[in-house]
Design a protein around this motif. Structure first.
Motif, PDB file in Angstrom:
ATOM      1  N   PRO A 107     109.646 -66.969  98.324  1.00 12.53           N
ATOM      2  CA  PRO A 107     109.846 -68.068  97.437  1.00 12.53           C
ATOM      3  C   PRO A 107     108.153 -69.063  97.872  1.00 12.53           C
ATOM      4  N   ARG A 108     108.098 -69.410  96.676  1.00 12.82           N
ATOM      5  CA  ARG A 108     107.256 -70.570  96.653  1.00 12.82           C
ATOM      6  C   ARG A 108     107.163 -71.566  96.728  1.00 12.82           C
ATOM      7  N   ILE A 109     107.377 -72.941  97.952  1.00 12.35           N
ATOM      8  CA  ILE A 109     107.736 -73.827  98.231  1.00 12.35           C
ATOM      9  C   ILE A 109     106.712 -75.340  98.081  1.00 12.35           C
ATOM     10  N   TRP A 110     106.865 -76.006  96.898  1.00 12.67           N
ATOM     11  CA  TRP A 110     106.670 -77.099  97.008  1.00 12.67           C
ATOM     12  C   TRP A 110     106.993 -77.925  97.899  1.00 12.67           C
ATOM     13  N   GLN A 111     106.173 -79.102  98.581  1.00 15.17           N
ATOM     14  CA  GLN A 111     106.791 -80.001  98.956  1.00 15.17           C
ATOM     15  C   GLN A 111     106.916 -81.839  98.194  1.00 15.17           C
ATOM     16  N   HIS A 155     104.573 -79.808  87.150  1.00 10.78           N
ATOM     17  CA  HIS A 155     105.285 -78.690  87.031  1.00 10.78           C
ATOM     18  C   HIS A 155     105.189 -78.374  85.599  1.00 10.78           C
ATOM     19  N   GLU A 183     111.791 -66.098  89.005  1.00 13.35           N
ATOM     20  CA  GLU A 183     111.105 -66.640  90.502  1.00 13.35           C
ATOM     21  C   GLU A 183     109.726 -67.292  89.959  1.00 13.35           C
ATOM     22  N   GLU A 184     108.754 -66.811  89.046  1.00 14.55           N
ATOM     23  CA  GLU A 184     108.355 -66.936  88.875  1.00 14.55           C
ATOM     24  C   GLU A 184     107.982 -68.631  88.785  1.00 14.55           C
ATOM     25  N   HIS A 204     111.015 -73.030  90.144  1.00 13.83           N
ATOM     26  CA  HIS A 204     109.453 -74.296  90.825  1.00 13.83           C
ATOM     27  C   HIS A 204     110.905 -74.752  91.477  1.00 13.83           C
ATOM     28  N   GLN A 263     110.824 -78.426  98.115  1.00 15.66           N
ATOM     29  CA  GLN A 263     111.495 -79.143  98.837  1.00 15.66           C
ATOM     30  C   GLN A 263     111.419 -79.947  99.776  1.00 15.66           C
ATOM     31  N   GLN A 268     116.985 -79.561  98.265  1.00 17.31           N
ATOM     32  CA  GLN A 268     116.064 -78.544  97.531  1.00 17.31           C
ATOM     33  C   GLN A 268     115.878 -79.133  96.339  1.00 17.31           C
ATOM     34  N   HIS A 281     115.389 -77.333  92.176  1.00 18.53           N
ATOM     35  CA  HIS A 281     114.957 -76.099  91.717  1.00 18.53           C
ATOM     36  C   HIS A 281     114.003 -77.330  90.233  1.00 18.53           C
TER      37      HIS A 281
END
Length: 753
Positions: A28-32, A268, A289-290, A293, A296, A617, A619
């Motif tokens: 998974p792509r994770i945005w901080q 986002h 999954e795309e 988003h 984290q 997290q 979502h």
């Protein structure tokens, strides 16, 4: 402190063909999560003042989100910072210090003292002390020292449409009295942006931080009487997103801030081209999954020690070896116990043989030595030992356990009157009476068990006959029974959750019951020195503890009954109802791969409730299109206004009488403001407008070259040109006509609408 735990890694479940839920997914792509925007020391561009002259204007875009300032000869603003000030008294130096803009995020102390110059959610200045601090910082950042007691340069400042007279009056007094400005001019940011992009006639849609305005313009002159405002902008969008996140994750352990919500909305969110269709399929597993988003937040994770296959095999072998040793020890203990029983049985049989031909006195002495009352008790003990030994031998050799039929005992002393018995006889008679009661109770239980078994068999037979004769009604009854069980399970779960909340009605009733336990008159206050407490004198009083503790039955028994009953009903429906399949069962619905709520909260991957990383997290899925959709459908956020498409259609169809003017306006629909930077805004607006406007009218949608900076650039361009001279109010005019005086020009507000 770091906590080390162990996790056992097992192979994944075999994927089912054609089901994307079990297909291997990329990492998974994770945005901080965005940290506080403190920028530290920034060198100030102070060379502009030396390059300026007395006719060079200071241009200030006084936005509710950011204040941008520079000189009229600049291509971009020199300074840009939030309109906030943190002011507090530092006890170390015994002075009041102020932190302006990004410096207000320096530490926790300054962040706790942040004050905004504008009223929340509006473009109206509400804190003039903060506004003065912002202007001080602005002029100092531009290199204006103020040696002569003023800024010495003209000032051009943006203001909102239909700005309040009191707000403009106070700002004018501040600029002339506090900063000794030689002249001041005001203009509307959206019109400055439109001028910078060489617009002449069109419809400006300006969606900024606090509001969205639609302004029709003909021949460089705005038609102010047709201007319409939608009370929704970037501030309201971020606040709405924050509410949705808090509602989605009520127990989220991280700290959610307004700035983070603004950044999440900006990064986002996007405009959906078909909101209803996309909303209905957004949480579908295919492609989730795309679309999902993951943001984290900082966390401290437990260190997990992964076990290899070899280590797992060694652990399993050790467990099996330990199990074998335990079985051997248990078998040895059973054998030792059996030997002891056989020795005891042999001893008691030898004792029984020695009692033959003995006197009563000697018999009593021998029985007393082994703690037997009489020979009957000795005989009963011998029978029980023989039965126990027989059962143990059958278990060890694996033979069937054939319990002997219980022989009906006799109780001869019950028919003898007490007068004919001595003390020992009366004692034995009481013992036989107890034995008879126990025997009769076992007989009744056995009869009741047989009757219950017959009743269940009879009900099953009747149910099978009803199913064979009237299947449709039988299925309806099974479905109704399933719904009843599901409702009871939900009610049980709700009650358990309420008992954990001390403010719930269930907990309050429980505490009220406990408080009234010792009161003969519940609800009345007990007076000191009153009647004595007689709680417990009646046996029924103690039943209240069973009510408080477990209710009518224990939670485990109720959970087992409801769960078993539901599984039985669902098994019948699976067997006889073609419309009921495995996906309809409660167990399947609780499976994360079948749960829409899991996809909403945790995305397309399994979750670990013990993971600290997942606990921190967020979502973002449906929120990505729901937040920016409000400008088109304000009702989804509870806003009782029309969307921008309906407003634009009303302005063009009813506000513009001439068809030629309507066509000129629709040929250039201009978008400006930070809230129009969502992906897909232009395409969606054009598609929606085509549905409410005549087909023969051409529609062209144009976005500003820079929707955020073009307002300042347009103001600087206007201030440097010759056509701005008539828009300034000089200091002499201010002193003569007062702070309410203003000059109208094509890019500013009008005195009347």
């Amino acid at each position: 402190m770091t906590i080390t735990t162990t996790r056992y890694v097992h192979g994944d479940t075999a994927p089912s063909r054609g089901d994307t839920r079990f297909e291997p997914k990329p990492p998974p792509r994770i945005w901080q999560a965005t940290e506080s925007p403190f920028r530290g020391y920034q060198p100030l561009p102070t060379d502009g003042y030396a390059r300026s002259s007395s006719k060079t204007a200071i241009v200030i875009d006084n936005g509710a989100s950011l204040l941008r300032a520079g000189w009229s000869f600049d291509k971009a603003p020199r300074v840009s910072f939030p309109t906030i000030v943190a002011r507090y008294r530092d006890r170390k130096i015994n002075k009041t210090v102020s932190y302006v803009g990004y410096n207000a995020f320096a530490d926790a102390t300054t962040r706790g003292q942040i004050r905004n110059a504008f009223e929340p959610g509006s473009s109206v200045v509400g804190n003039w002390d903060v506004m003065e601090g912002l202007l001080d910082y602005t002029f100092a950042s531009l290199g204006i020292a103020g040696q002569d007691g003023g800024v010495g340069r003209p000032i051009v400042m943006t203001e909102p449409i239909a700005n309040l007279g009191y707000s403009r009056k106070t700002m004018t007094e501040l600029l002339f009295e506090c900063y000794s400005a030689p002249s001041v001019a005001y203009g509307i940011d959206a019109l400055f942006s439109y001028r910078f992009n060489k617009g002449r006639s069109g419809l400006i849609i300006s969606s900024s931080h606090t509001a969205t305005h639609l302004i029709p313009v003909l021949d460089n002159k705005p038609i102010m009487s047709n201007v319409t405002r939608l009370n929704w902008g970037g501030y309201q969008g971020a606040e709405y997103l924050l509410k949705l996140i808090k509602l989605k994750y009520p127990n989220f352990q991280g700290k959610l801030t307004d700035y983070q919500a603004e950044e999440m909305a900006r990064e986002h969110c996007y405009i959906s081209q078909d909101f209803d269709r996309e909303m209905s399929t957004f949480l579908d597993w295919s492609g989730l999954e795309e679309r999902d988003h993951m943001v984290q937040y900082p966390f401290t994770e437990q260190v997990v020690v992964e076990k290899s296959e070899e280590e797992l095999a060694r652990i399993a072998e050790r467990k099996r070896e330990g199990g074998r040793r335990l079985q051997e020890q248990a078998a040895k203990m059973r054998l030792e116990k059996l030997i002891r029983k056989e020795q005891t049985l042999e001893y008691y049989k030898d004792l029984q043989q020695r009692l033959v031909n003995q006197t009563k006195k000697e018999i009593k002495r021998l029985l007393d030595d082994d703690e037997f009352r009489d020979e009957a008790q000795l005989e009963k003990t011998i029978q029980e030992l023989e039965k126990s030994i027989r059962k143990a031998r059958n278990k060890d050799v694996g033979g069937p356990d054939n319990p002997e039929e219980e022989v009906e005992p006799t109780f001869p002393l019950l028919e003898v009157p007490d007068e004919s018995l001595d003390e020992a006889g009366i004692k034995e008679k009481r013992h036989q009476r107890l034995m008879k009661s126990g025997y009769e109770a076992r007989v009744r239980a056995k009869v009741e068990k047989e009757l219950e078994k017959a009743r269940v068999a009879d009900e099953e037979r009747i149910d099978n006959e009803r199913r064979e004769n009237d299947l449709s009604n039988w299925l309806e009854e099974r479905r109704a029974a399933r719904q009843t069980l599901l409702q009871r399970i939900k009610e049980r779960d709700r009650l358990k959750a309420d008992l954990g909340n001390r403010k719930s009605l269930a907990s309050q009733m429980r505490m009220k019951t406990l408080a009234n336990l010792a009161s003969d008159q519940p609800g009345k206050k007990r007076r000191r020195g009153g009647d004595d407490d007689n709680f417990g004198a009646n046996d029924d009083d103690w039943g209240i503890y069973r009510t408080v503790a477990i209710g009518d039955q224990s939670d485990d028994e109720e959970e087992e009954d409801l769960g078993a009953g539901l599984k039985n009903v669902e098994a019948q429906l699976l067997k006889y109802d073609p419309s009921f399949n495995e996906n309809n069962t409660l167990e399947a619905q609780n499976d994360w791969t079948q749960s829409l709520m899991h996809a909403f909260l945790r995305g397309p991957r399994p979750s670990d409730p013990e993971s600290q990383q997942e606990a921190y997290q967020i979502h973002l899925n449906v929120e990505r299109i729901r937040v920016p959709e409000v400008v088109f459908q304000p009702s989804i956020a509870g806003l009782d206004q029309a969307g921008i498409v309906d407003i634009a259609g009303d302005i063009t169809n009813h506000g513009l009488a001439k068809p030629a003017d309507r066509e000129r306006v629709l040929k250039n629909i201009f978008l400006t403001g930070g809230n129009t930077m969502f992906k897909g805004f232009e395409e969606r607006l054009k598609t929606e407008l085509r549905g409410v406007l005549p087909m023969e009218i051409p529609i062209n949608v144009q976005k500003a070259s820079n929707p955020v900076l073009d307002a300042w650039r347009g103001a600087a361009q206007w201030a440097a040109g010759d056509d701005s001279e008539g828009g300034f109010v000089t200091r002499e005019e201010y002193l003569e006509k007062g702070p309410e005086y203003m000059k109208e020009h094509s890019l500013g507000n009008a005195t009347t609408f």
